[in-house]
Design a protein around this motif. Structure first.
Motif, PDB file in Angstrom:
ATOM      1  N   TRP A  36       2.742   7.911   1.574  1.00  8.59           N
ATOM      2  CA  TRP A  36       1.816   8.017   2.705  1.00  8.59           C
ATOM      3  C   TRP A  36       1.720   9.456   3.200  1.00  8.59           C
ATOM      4  O   TRP A  36       0.627   9.961   3.450  1.00  8.59           O
ATOM      5  N   THR A  76      -6.866  -2.039   8.473  1.00  9.24           N
ATOM      6  CA  THR A  76      -7.859  -2.024   7.392  1.00  9.24           C
ATOM      7  C   THR A  76      -8.515  -0.664   7.207  1.00  9.24           C
ATOM      8  O   THR A  76      -9.358  -0.504   6.339  1.00  9.24           O
ATOM      9  N   THR A  95       0.397   1.836   2.132  1.00 10.97           N
ATOM     10  CA  THR A  95      -0.704   2.614   2.690  1.00 10.97           C
ATOM     11  C   THR A  95      -2.030   1.923   2.410  1.00 10.97           C
ATOM     12  O   THR A  95      -2.325   1.579   1.263  1.00 10.97           O
ATOM     13  N   VAL A  96      -2.829   1.737   3.447  1.00 12.12           N
ATOM     14  CA  VAL A  96      -4.153   1.153   3.277  1.00 12.12           C
ATOM     15  C   VAL A  96      -5.071   2.211   2.667  1.00 12.12           C
ATOM     16  O   VAL A  96      -5.169   3.332   3.158  1.00 12.12           O
ATOM     17  N   GLU A  97      -5.705   1.837   1.562  1.00 15.54           N
ATOM     18  CA  GLU A  97      -6.702   2.700   0.922  1.00 15.54           C
ATOM     19  C   GLU A  97      -8.090   2.370   1.464  1.00 15.54           C
ATOM     20  O   GLU A  97      -8.885   3.260   1.743  1.00 15.54           O
ATOM     21  N   VAL A 102      -4.637  -1.693  -1.000  1.00 17.15           N
ATOM     22  CA  VAL A 102      -3.444  -1.077  -0.427  1.00 17.15           C
ATOM     23  C   VAL A 102      -2.691  -0.449  -1.586  1.00 17.15           C
ATOM     24  O   VAL A 102      -2.685  -0.975  -2.698  1.00 17.15           O
ATOM     25  N   SER A 104       1.080   1.231  -2.857  1.00 13.84           N
ATOM     26  CA  SER A 104       2.495   1.146  -2.543  1.00 13.84           C
ATOM     27  C   SER A 104       3.287   1.700  -3.723  1.00 13.84           C
ATOM     28  O   SER A 104       2.744   1.906  -4.809  1.00 13.84           O
ATOM     29  N   ARG A 113      -1.621  -0.350  -6.915  1.00 14.20           N
ATOM     30  CA  ARG A 113      -2.578  -0.899  -5.953  1.00 14.20           C
ATOM     31  C   ARG A 113      -2.391  -2.406  -5.914  1.00 14.20           C
ATOM     32  O   ARG A 113      -2.073  -3.024  -6.914  1.00 14.20           O
ATOM     33  N   SER A 116      -5.606  -5.895  -0.472  1.00 16.12           N
ATOM     34  CA  SER A 116      -5.144  -5.738   0.913  1.00 16.12           C
ATOM     35  C   SER A 116      -4.811  -7.067   1.565  1.00 16.12           C
ATOM     36  O   SER A 116      -3.868  -7.145   2.347  1.00 16.12           O
ATOM     37  N   ALA A 119      -1.210  -7.912   0.860  1.00 13.96           N
ATOM     38  CA  ALA A 119      -0.273  -7.069   1.615  1.00 13.96           C
ATOM     39  C   ALA A 119      -0.275  -7.428   3.098  1.00 13.96           C
ATOM     40  O   ALA A 119       0.778  -7.476   3.731  1.00 13.96           O
TER      41      ALA A 119
END
Length: 133
Positions: A36, A76, A95-97, A102, A104, A113, A116, A119
């Motif tokens: 992050w 989000t 980390t939200v993309e 997401v 990680s 990836r 989301s 996660a």
């Protein structure tokens, strides 16, 4: 003339599959918070010191004061954080993309990836950096 910063998704594409290493913040190896920190600096130009490099109650408190706590379902926006525990004494952040993805990093898997919604369902808490709110 300044070069434009890479988009968050482009930075993530560059580090997919990179391995896990405790306290590493890239670009060759990462741990969850280090990923992050790397993405924040690379995409936004914001450098924050890693609170786990020299942890004490004051450093950790000051670090988390940079964030607003939000329900995981609201995490989000790009660079929001999702928090959960893999087990006792094993905290983790992702980390939200985007509202769909997401990113990680895990031992054995490296940087990956995931959807989301998966996660968010696992997350105990969400966080948004105040300067990005």
């Amino acid at each position: 003339m300044k070069c434009p910063r890479p988009a968050l998704s482009d930075l993530i594409d560059e580090v997919i599959s990179r391995p896990f290493e405790w306290l590493a913040r890239g670009p060759k190896k990462f741990y969850c918070l280090g990923l992050w920190l790397y993405l924040l600096e690379g995409s936004q130009g914001i450098r924050i010191e890693d609170p786990w490099e020299h942890p004490n109650i004051h450093v950790l408190r000051d670090f988390w004061m940079l964030f607003d706590s939000i329900p995981p379902s609201q995490a989000t926006r790009p660079l929001d954080l999702l928090f959960w525990r893999w087990g006792p004494g094993q905290p983790h952040v992702a980390t939200v993309e985007s509202d769909r993805w997401v990113v990680s990093v895990e031992k054995g898997l490296g940087v990956t990836r995931e959807k989301s919604n998966e996660a968010i369902a696992r997350a105990e808490a969400g966080y948004r950096l105040k300067v990005l709110a």
